[in-house]
Design a protein around this motif. Structure first.
Motif, PDB file in Angstrom:
ATOM      1  N   HIS A  16     -10.196  -3.819  -9.400  1.00 25.16           N
ATOM      2  CA  HIS A  16     -10.394  -3.425  -8.007  1.00 25.16           C
ATOM      3  C   HIS A  16     -10.112  -1.765  -7.821  1.00 25.16           C
ATOM      4  N   LEU A  17     -10.140  -1.164  -9.166  1.00 18.60           N
ATOM      5  CA  LEU A  17      -9.911   0.243  -8.961  1.00 18.60           C
ATOM      6  C   LEU A  17     -10.881   0.961  -8.259  1.00 18.60           C
ATOM      7  N   ASP A  18     -12.207   0.886  -8.208  1.00 20.47           N
ATOM      8  CA  ASP A  18     -13.384   1.483  -7.492  1.00 20.47           C
ATOM      9  C   ASP A  18     -13.367   0.973  -5.998  1.00 20.47           C
ATOM     10  N   ASP A  19     -12.665  -0.269  -5.870  1.00 19.62           N
ATOM     11  CA  ASP A  19     -12.537  -0.526  -4.487  1.00 19.62           C
ATOM     12  C   ASP A  19     -11.676   0.262  -3.707  1.00 19.62           C
ATOM     13  N   ILE A  20     -10.382   0.417  -4.247  1.00 22.17           N
ATOM     14  CA  ILE A  20      -9.353   1.098  -3.770  1.00 22.17           C
ATOM     15  C   ILE A  20      -9.591   2.487  -3.386  1.00 22.17           C
ATOM     16  N   LEU A  21     -10.356   3.010  -4.455  1.00 24.10           N
ATOM     17  CA  LEU A  21     -10.627   4.568  -4.300  1.00 24.10           C
ATOM     18  C   LEU A  21     -11.573   4.867  -3.067  1.00 24.10           C
ATOM     19  N   ALA A  22     -12.652   3.845  -2.956  1.00 25.00           N
ATOM     20  CA  ALA A  22     -13.645   3.849  -1.872  1.00 25.00           C
ATOM     21  C   ALA A  22     -13.053   3.756  -0.652  1.00 25.00           C
ATOM     22  N   GLU A  23     -12.221   2.615  -0.504  1.00 25.93           N
ATOM     23  CA  GLU A  23     -11.472   2.514   0.840  1.00 25.93           C
ATOM     24  C   GLU A  23     -10.674   3.540   1.213  1.00 25.93           C
ATOM     25  N   PRO A  82       2.313   2.343   9.405  1.00 25.07           N
ATOM     26  CA  PRO A  82       1.229   1.442   9.045  1.00 25.07           C
ATOM     27  C   PRO A  82       1.701   0.544   8.200  1.00 25.07           C
ATOM     28  N   SER A  83       2.826   0.407   7.811  1.00 27.07           N
ATOM     29  CA  SER A  83       3.303  -0.540   7.019  1.00 27.07           C
ATOM     30  C   SER A  83       3.904  -1.695   7.993  1.00 27.07           C
ATOM     31  N   ALA A 120      -5.275   3.078   4.924  1.00 32.31           N
ATOM     32  CA  ALA A 120      -6.246   2.452   4.455  1.00 32.31           C
ATOM     33  C   ALA A 120      -6.154   0.750   4.524  1.00 32.31           C
ATOM     34  N   ASP A 121      -7.299   0.088   4.610  1.00 36.63           N
ATOM     35  CA  ASP A 121      -7.270  -1.458   4.678  1.00 36.63           C
ATOM     36  C   ASP A 121      -7.524  -1.790   3.158  1.00 36.63           C
ATOM     37  N   PHE A 122      -6.579  -2.525   2.479  1.00 34.88           N
ATOM     38  CA  PHE A 122      -6.733  -2.700   1.175  1.00 34.88           C
ATOM     39  C   PHE A 122      -6.481  -4.162   1.132  1.00 34.88           C
ATOM     40  N   SER A 123      -7.306  -4.985   0.528  1.00 33.43           N
ATOM     41  CA  SER A 123      -7.308  -6.615   0.401  1.00 33.43           C
ATOM     42  C   SER A 123      -5.961  -6.863  -0.425  1.00 33.43           C
ATOM     43  N   PRO A 124      -5.448  -8.231   0.044  1.00 28.95           N
ATOM     44  CA  PRO A 124      -3.962  -8.389  -0.529  1.00 28.95           C
ATOM     45  C   PRO A 124      -4.123  -8.641  -2.071  1.00 28.95           C
ATOM     46  N   GLU A 125      -5.038  -8.733  -2.587  1.00 30.93           N
ATOM     47  CA  GLU A 125      -5.364  -9.199  -4.178  1.00 30.93           C
ATOM     48  C   GLU A 125      -5.311  -7.960  -4.832  1.00 30.93           C
ATOM     49  N   TRP A 126      -5.580  -6.655  -4.056  1.00 31.06           N
ATOM     50  CA  TRP A 126      -5.848  -5.524  -4.816  1.00 31.06           C
ATOM     51  C   TRP A 126      -4.387  -4.968  -5.229  1.00 31.06           C
ATOM     52  N   ASP A 127      -4.282  -4.441  -6.482  1.00 34.93           N
ATOM     53  CA  ASP A 127      -2.905  -3.818  -7.088  1.00 34.93           C
ATOM     54  C   ASP A 127      -3.126  -2.329  -6.555  1.00 34.93           C
ATOM     55  N   VAL A 128      -2.846  -1.971  -5.435  1.00 32.25           N
ATOM     56  CA  VAL A 128      -2.997  -0.540  -5.187  1.00 32.25           C
ATOM     57  C   VAL A 128      -2.036   0.648  -5.919  1.00 32.25           C
TER      58      VAL A 128
END
Length: 290
Positions: free
Chosen positions: A233-240, A112-113, A216-224
């Motif tokens: 963005h932690l909640d968004d990362i976990l939810a995705e 996926p990378s 998972a699909d992560f937005s580029p600005e999220w630091d996963v």
């Protein structure tokens, strides 16, 4: 990590007093299924390797510019779906294909990378009643050896080490530190789970990090990589990541002649919505090894 229900039940009755083993086994809740080589008399639920039967109107899956995908496994959804709610249709067959490098002298890999490598894996859903025909493995691929599969219900790593277990097992928490039986039992459970297995549904058997984050699909600005509470963005990362669940995983298998790197595993994950709608073409692939 998952473990088959019969296996963990046998271990409990071997290692724990009878009354404690009874209470422990009553807490086990199946989630997913472990697949292993079928023995004479077992119900077969599919097979690793060999050659698949494809719809008469379908061509062998290809990765354009690279070559044909290798056939990994076929699963008969009928017997599997009776104990695996949601992940599989009630009938039909799922076929799993993966570009393992045979076709281009191992110059390409699927991960996926590298989004452009996505066509290097495929899940085909063959509805019951579809006219199919045996399909010869195309050159230059060599098919894996065929291994018939059976299924057993599985449970997540069921250690006696959490507060949720103390009360139903009638264990005083301080006893865990003074009675070596519990530590020895937990060690035996971990030993059973050490080997990666073929599996349908349940928790993925991660070799490295959690595979849900790989697909998972992560937005580029999220630091996963930042899981601190102050990450906005932690909640968004976990939810995705939580949207993705295991469809199937296939470990290396000596009988089939399969080896995915060093103790590697192939994974296919999908969202609950796509599984419910039987959109198996939307499943995402990743793999891990040591």
């Amino acid at each position: 990590m998952m473990i088959s229900l019969p296996e963990i039940s046998r271990l409990a009755r071997e290692r724990l007093p009878a009354d404690l083993a009874d209470r422990y086994c009553s807490l086990l809740r199946p989630s997913g299924q472990i697949l292993s080589a079928a023995q004479p008399g077992d119900e077969q639920v599919g097979f690793l390797g060999g050659e698949p039967k494809l719809p008469e109107t379908s061509d062998w899956p290809m990765w354009e510019g690279h070559g044909p995908l290798s056939f990994v496994a076929a699963l008969d959804c009928g017997p599997l779906s009776t104990t695996q709610t949601g992940a599989l249709p009630a009938s039909g067959t799922l076929l799993f294909f993966y570009f393992d490098g045979q076709a281009d002298n191992y110059q390409s890999w699927v991960h996926p990378s590298e989004p452009e490598s996505q066509p290097g894996s495929r899940v085909l859903n063959i509805p019951a009643g579809t006219p199919v025909q045996p399909c010869r493995t195309p050159s230059p691929l060599e098919p894996y050896k065929q291994v018939p599969l059976r299924a057993e219900p599985a449970v997540a790593l069921p250690l006696i080490e959490t507060f949720e277990m103390y009360e139903p097992l009638c264990i005083a928490p301080e006893t865990l530190d003074t009675d070596p039986m519990y530590a020895e039992f937990n060690d035996a459970v971990r030993d059973l789970c050490f080997t990666h297995k073929h599996q349908i549904g349940g928790l993925p058997g991660n070799v490295q990090g959690e595979v849900e984050y790989e697909v998972a699909d992560f937005s580029p600005e999220w630091d996963v990589d930042d899981f601190t509470p102050d990450n906005p963005h932690l909640d968004d990362i976990l939810a995705e990541a939580s949207r993705w669940e295991l469809l199937a995983q296939f470990a290396g298998d000596d009988d089939a002649g399969m080896m995915w790197g060093d103790a590697g595993v192939l994974y296919w994950l999908a969202t609950a919505q796509d599984l419910a709608a039987q959109r198996f073409d939307k499943a995402r692939f990743t793999w891990q090894c040591h």
